[in-house]
Design a protein around this motif. Sequence first.
Motif, PDB file in Angstrom:
ATOM      1  N   ASN A  55      -5.346  -5.989  -5.055  1.00 50.26           N
ATOM      2  CA  ASN A  55      -4.636  -5.789  -6.369  1.00 50.26           C
ATOM      3  C   ASN A  55      -5.622  -5.109  -7.735  1.00 50.26           C
ATOM      4  OD1 ASN A  55      -3.222  -8.356  -5.969  1.00 50.26           O
ATOM      5  ND2 ASN A  55      -4.707  -9.559  -5.619  1.00 50.26           N
ATOM      6  N   PRO A  56      -5.542  -4.760  -9.226  1.00 46.52           N
ATOM      7  CA  PRO A  56      -3.848  -4.664  -8.967  1.00 46.52           C
ATOM      8  C   PRO A  56      -2.848  -4.351  -7.903  1.00 46.52           C
ATOM      9  CG  PRO A  56      -4.824  -3.216 -10.563  1.00 46.52           C
ATOM     10  CD  PRO A  56      -5.670  -3.717  -9.486  1.00 46.52           C
ATOM     11  N   SER A  57      -1.986  -4.446  -7.358  1.00 50.09           N
ATOM     12  CA  SER A  57      -1.320  -3.301  -6.895  1.00 50.09           C
ATOM     13  C   SER A  57      -0.476  -2.333  -7.291  1.00 50.09           C
ATOM     14  CB  SER A  57       0.286  -5.016  -5.788  1.00 50.09           C
ATOM     15  OG  SER A  57       1.217  -3.812  -4.660  1.00 50.09           O
ATOM     16  N   LEU A  58      -0.438  -0.865  -5.846  1.00 48.82           N
ATOM     17  CA  LEU A  58       0.818   0.074  -6.554  1.00 48.82           C
ATOM     18  C   LEU A  58       1.669  -0.253  -5.032  1.00 48.82           C
ATOM     19  CD1 LEU A  58      -2.276   2.674  -6.861  1.00 48.82           C
ATOM     20  CD2 LEU A  58      -1.056   1.550  -8.753  1.00 48.82           C
ATOM     21  N   MET A  59       1.514  -1.222  -4.956  1.00 47.39           N
ATOM     22  CA  MET A  59       3.442  -0.937  -3.528  1.00 47.39           C
ATOM     23  C   MET A  59       3.995  -2.141  -3.872  1.00 47.39           C
ATOM     24  SD  MET A  59       3.609   1.940  -1.879  1.00 47.39           S
ATOM     25  CE  MET A  59       4.606   1.520  -0.266  1.00 47.39           C
ATOM     26  N   PRO A  60       5.019  -2.131  -3.960  1.00 52.46           N
ATOM     27  CA  PRO A  60       5.908  -3.395  -4.093  1.00 52.46           C
ATOM     28  C   PRO A  60       5.928  -4.427  -3.066  1.00 52.46           C
ATOM     29  CG  PRO A  60       7.314  -1.681  -3.881  1.00 52.46           C
ATOM     30  CD  PRO A  60       5.905  -0.849  -4.405  1.00 52.46           C
ATOM     31  N   ARG A  61       6.269  -5.508  -2.879  1.00 50.63           N
ATOM     32  CA  ARG A  61       6.569  -6.669  -2.158  1.00 50.63           C
ATOM     33  C   ARG A  61       7.770  -6.423  -1.389  1.00 50.63           C
ATOM     34  NH1 ARG A  61       4.202 -12.605  -2.989  1.00 50.63           N
ATOM     35  NH2 ARG A  61       2.010 -12.022  -3.943  1.00 50.63           N
TER      36      ARG A  61
ATOM     37  N   ALA B  78      10.661   4.509  -9.814  1.00 49.73           N
ATOM     38  CA  ALA B  78      10.263   3.928  -8.524  1.00 49.73           C
ATOM     39  C   ALA B  78      11.318   2.285  -8.687  1.00 49.73           C
ATOM     40  CB  ALA B  78       9.946   3.188  -6.988  1.00 49.73           C
ATOM     41  N   GLY B  79      10.873   1.759 -10.024  1.00 50.18           N
ATOM     42  CA  GLY B  79      12.180   0.500 -10.147  1.00 50.18           C
ATOM     43  C   GLY B  79      10.913   0.243 -11.918  1.00 50.18           C
ATOM     44  N   ASP B  80      11.020  -1.208 -11.261  1.00 47.50           N
ATOM     45  CA  ASP B  80      10.675  -1.980 -12.797  1.00 47.50           C
ATOM     46  C   ASP B  80       8.796  -1.777 -13.171  1.00 47.50           C
ATOM     47  OD1 ASP B  80      12.785  -2.090 -14.150  1.00 47.50           O
ATOM     48  OD2 ASP B  80      13.679  -4.066 -12.582  1.00 47.50           O
ATOM     49  N   VAL B  81       8.885  -1.429 -11.908  1.00 50.53           N
ATOM     50  CA  VAL B  81       6.653  -1.904 -12.572  1.00 50.53           C
ATOM     51  C   VAL B  81       5.961  -0.075 -11.797  1.00 50.53           C
ATOM     52  CG1 VAL B  81       7.053  -3.809 -11.965  1.00 50.53           C
ATOM     53  CG2 VAL B  81       6.655  -2.337  -9.999  1.00 50.53           C
ATOM     54  N   MET B  82       4.687  -0.061 -12.610  1.00 48.78           N
ATOM     55  CA  MET B  82       4.282   1.344 -11.740  1.00 48.78           C
ATOM     56  C   MET B  82       4.244   1.389 -10.728  1.00 48.78           C
ATOM     57  SD  MET B  82       1.511   3.054 -13.567  1.00 48.78           S
ATOM     58  CE  MET B  82      -0.400   2.420 -12.059  1.00 48.78           C
ATOM     59  N   THR B  83       4.133   2.503 -10.047  1.00 45.38           N
ATOM     60  CA  THR B  83       4.079   2.209  -8.057  1.00 45.38           C
ATOM     61  C   THR B  83       2.706   3.685  -8.697  1.00 45.38           C
ATOM     62  OG1 THR B  83       6.092   3.802  -7.282  1.00 45.38           O
ATOM     63  CG2 THR B  83       5.798   0.500  -7.825  1.00 45.38           C
TER      64      THR B  83
ATOM     65  N   MET C 235      11.826  -1.696  -2.048  1.00 47.51           N
ATOM     66  CA  MET C 235      11.912  -0.840  -2.806  1.00 47.51           C
ATOM     67  C   MET C 235      10.031   0.024  -2.554  1.00 47.51           C
ATOM     68  SD  MET C 235      11.088  -3.365  -6.292  1.00 47.51           S
ATOM     69  CE  MET C 235      10.599  -2.222  -7.249  1.00 47.51           C
ATOM     70  N   ARG C 236      10.048  -0.586  -1.330  1.00 41.19           N
ATOM     71  CA  ARG C 236       8.487  -0.111  -0.439  1.00 41.19           C
ATOM     72  C   ARG C 236       9.312   1.728  -0.083  1.00 41.19           C
ATOM     73  NH1 ARG C 236       6.965  -4.737   1.332  1.00 41.19           N
ATOM     74  NH2 ARG C 236       7.504  -3.696   3.100  1.00 41.19           N
ATOM     75  N   PHE C 237      10.248   1.543   0.776  1.00 37.69           N
ATOM     76  CA  PHE C 237      10.594   2.701   0.956  1.00 37.69           C
ATOM     77  C   PHE C 237      11.074   3.935   0.046  1.00 37.69           C
ATOM     78  CE2 PHE C 237      14.257   5.531   1.492  1.00 37.69           C
ATOM     79  CZ  PHE C 237      14.656   5.931   2.949  1.00 37.69           C
ATOM     80  N   GLU C 238      11.177   3.460  -1.678  1.00 32.14           N
ATOM     81  CA  GLU C 238      10.992   3.889  -2.086  1.00 32.14           C
ATOM     82  C   GLU C 238      10.608   4.997  -3.265  1.00 32.14           C
ATOM     83  OE1 GLU C 238      13.791   6.097  -5.770  1.00 32.14           O
ATOM     84  OE2 GLU C 238      14.254   6.071  -2.913  1.00 32.14           O
ATOM     85  N   VAL C 239       9.324   3.402  -2.620  1.00 31.96           N
ATOM     86  CA  VAL C 239       8.118   4.125  -3.396  1.00 31.96           C
ATOM     87  C   VAL C 239       7.172   5.500  -2.210  1.00 31.96           C
ATOM     88  CG1 VAL C 239       5.478   4.105  -3.451  1.00 31.96           C
ATOM     89  CG2 VAL C 239       7.134   2.654  -4.532  1.00 31.96           C
TER      90      VAL C 239
END
Length: 242
Positions: free
Chosen positions: A97-103, A175-180, A107-111
């Motif tokens: 926390n805070p996370s930089l990788m989605p659950r 990679a999506g809707d949140v910063m990663t 999406m993790r693959f895309e990151v």
Amino acid sequence: MNFAPRRGIEDQTLHKKTDPRMIRLYHFPLSPFCRKVRLTLAEKRLEVELIEERYWEPSPDFLRRNPAGKVPVLRIENKVLSESQAICEYLEEAYPNPSLMPRDIDMRFEVRRLCAWFDDKFHAEVTSKLLYERVNKKIMAHGYPDSKAVKSGAGRIKYHLDYLGWLLDQRRWLAGDVMTLADVTAAAHISCLDYISDVDWNRNATVKDWYAKIKSRPSFRTLLADQVPGFPPPAHYADLDF
């Protein structure tokens, strides 16, 4: 030959004088891979001692930390870690926390795909052709810039900026809707090129808005304060409004 990391005399002395929990990053200011780790540490609000390393003139102590002779190298809790992607994923697991990788697994693959895009493809086609030719060669006394390489990099960055724009037309972040970590990695590479005025911010307004958004984060402050002797940044580099 034993390549296991060992503490040198200098490290042992430093270790006795400082808190063993202190995080140290051996880095070079205009290395995108080092900046990637610096941004990750800052996003996770971890204090770090920055130690500038002339990795092209490696000392025995540095080679003990990383026999590959590359930066970044992170010392954390008496462990020595190398390779930027591995370091960042270690930090993600150790400090979730805070996370930089989605659950979400997709999406993790895309990151990870986009991290590899910038660390491999963008680095080979752009960073190594512009930053390394124009700055690193002079600093390392490796001769003069290769004009063909510079021309190639200047051409290829247009393709990559267009690709970023295409991604951001579909998503809030890369990679999506949140910063990663994908955004961190891209910003690390682009910030180095922005330092030497090699990014055409008029090419794509969406990309410019994305970079302004990430550039305005507190994690970016130390990057914007970087100064490389002999290579002053342009006036817009540290300007949050360009």
